[in-house]
Motif scaffolding. Structure first.
Motif, PDB file in Angstrom:
ATOM      1  N   TYR A   4      -6.817 -10.691  -5.859  1.00 34.10           N
ATOM      2  CA  TYR A   4      -6.308 -10.111  -4.749  1.00 34.10           C
ATOM      3  C   TYR A   4      -7.012 -10.332  -3.258  1.00 34.10           C
ATOM      4  N   ILE A   8      -5.332 -11.777   0.008  1.00 37.89           N
ATOM      5  CA  ILE A   8      -5.146 -10.911   1.213  1.00 37.89           C
ATOM      6  C   ILE A   8      -5.603 -12.010   2.173  1.00 37.89           C
ATOM      7  N   SER A 125       4.887   2.692   3.082  1.00 39.43           N
ATOM      8  CA  SER A 125       4.453   1.427   3.353  1.00 39.43           C
ATOM      9  C   SER A 125       2.789   1.604   3.280  1.00 39.43           C
ATOM     10  N   SER A 128       1.435   2.880  -0.669  1.00 38.85           N
ATOM     11  CA  SER A 128       1.901   2.093  -1.760  1.00 38.85           C
ATOM     12  C   SER A 128       0.684   1.277  -2.564  1.00 38.85           C
ATOM     13  N   THR A 129      -0.110   0.733  -2.016  1.00 40.40           N
ATOM     14  CA  THR A 129      -1.249   0.063  -2.572  1.00 40.40           C
ATOM     15  C   THR A 129      -2.055   1.010  -3.034  1.00 40.40           C
ATOM     16  N   TRP A 130      -2.507   2.200  -2.464  1.00 38.02           N
ATOM     17  CA  TRP A 130      -3.251   3.096  -3.176  1.00 38.02           C
ATOM     18  C   TRP A 130      -2.782   3.821  -4.455  1.00 38.02           C
ATOM     19  N   VAL A 132      -0.482   2.365  -6.399  1.00 41.59           N
ATOM     20  CA  VAL A 132      -0.899   1.303  -7.457  1.00 41.59           C
ATOM     21  C   VAL A 132      -2.093   1.329  -8.132  1.00 41.59           C
ATOM     22  N   PHE A 133      -3.331   1.302  -7.006  1.00 36.14           N
ATOM     23  CA  PHE A 133      -4.560   1.479  -7.444  1.00 36.14           C
ATOM     24  C   PHE A 133      -4.977   2.875  -8.513  1.00 36.14           C
ATOM     25  N   MET A 158       6.558  -0.467  -2.638  1.00 31.17           N
ATOM     26  CA  MET A 158       6.015  -1.848  -2.050  1.00 31.17           C
ATOM     27  C   MET A 158       7.143  -2.843  -1.946  1.00 31.17           C
ATOM     28  N   SER A 215       4.141 -10.158   2.138  1.00 34.18           N
ATOM     29  CA  SER A 215       4.717  -8.805   1.481  1.00 34.18           C
ATOM     30  C   SER A 215       5.018  -9.377  -0.004  1.00 34.18           C
ATOM     31  N   THR A 218       2.194 -10.119  -2.372  1.00 35.42           N
ATOM     32  CA  THR A 218       1.517  -9.074  -2.595  1.00 35.42           C
ATOM     33  C   THR A 218       2.272  -8.175  -3.611  1.00 35.42           C
ATOM     34  N   TRP A 222       0.638  -7.476  -7.509  1.00 37.11           N
ATOM     35  CA  TRP A 222       0.551  -6.077  -8.256  1.00 37.11           C
ATOM     36  C   TRP A 222       1.562  -5.892  -9.247  1.00 37.11           C
TER      37      TRP A 222
END
Length: 231
Positions: A4, A8, A125, A128-130, A132-133, A158, A215, A218, A222
């Motif tokens: 990841y 990035i 937006s 979203s990543t948090w 998924v984490f 996402m 985008s 990424t 995930w």
């Protein structure tokens, strides 16, 4: 996680290179002064008038490359380096932003779609990543229970951002095409000035293309982390 960070990093590097190139092009064509002597603001007002648009105001906004069209209050916002300047770069940017105003006036379908997504994407937006984490921490990678559905919710958010970035592409390319067609057909710029304006807008469009690809990359990464763990 190492994959990841590499992804990035690669996206950030390409984005920086394209952004730097855009700034370089803008600086280069800012030295190509228009023979007609028109400022960015004057060009914007003329393009709006030529399209019969009377309810959109052209205003100045602080910063560099902060130019945008605001459909809510119908304003073409031109940065300080565009509003008062009289060069090929300013002409390109001013006409491009007016291209969005023309899209709005003509109910251009891609702009309408993007506008509908703005409220959703502006909220989801950033988180979203948090999410998924959090889902992965709760066991999503094993495809089990509550954690899995939390991660899926994050992926949906996402995906909305990714969809937004791809819908943005035809909106931006179309605005540039409208701008260039008007500049050329109305003889607002000379042939040499037109080439500079065209090149500047091409590099501006590439920033949106890189963002969309980043985008998507990424989202795929995930998605594999969350869904790849299921049998």
């Amino acid at each position: 996680m190492m994959g990841y960070y590499i992804l990035i990093g690669a996206i950030a590097l390409v984005s920086w290179l394209v952004s730097s190139r855009l700034k370089s092009k803008f600086k280069q064509y800012s030295k190509v002064h228009l023979q007609n002597g028109m400022s960015g603001a004057e060009i914007a007002e003329k393009m709006l008038a030529d399209h019969g648009i009377r309810d959109v105001k052209v205003i100045s906004t602080p910063g560099m490359l902060t130019d945008h069209y605001n459909p809510k209050n119908k304003t073409v916002n031109l940065s300080e380096g565009v509003y008062n300047q009289r060069n090929a770069a300013a002409a390109a940017v001013a006409a491009h932003e007016c291209g969005h105003a023309v899209q709005h006036a003509q109910a251009y379908e891609w702009l309408t779609m993007r506008s509908k997504l703005v409220p959703v994407v502006s909220v989801t937006s950033g988180m979203s990543t948090w999410i998924v984490f959090g889902g992965l921490a709760l066991g999503a990678a094993a495809g089990v229970g509550f954690g899995y559905w939390v991660a899926v919710a994050g992926l949906v958010m996402m995906a909305m951002a990714t969809l937004f970035s791809f819908i943005t592409l035809p909106v931006e390319y179309d605005a540039s095409n409208r701008a260039l067609a008007w500049l050329k057909n109305k003889n607002v710029v000379t042939q040499g000035e037109f080439k500079g304006s065209e090149d500047a807008l091409k590099w501006a469009a590439r920033t949106y293309l890189v963002a969309a690809i980043g985008s998507l990359a990424t989202l795929v990464y995930w998605g594999l982390q969350v869904l790849g763990g299921r049998d």
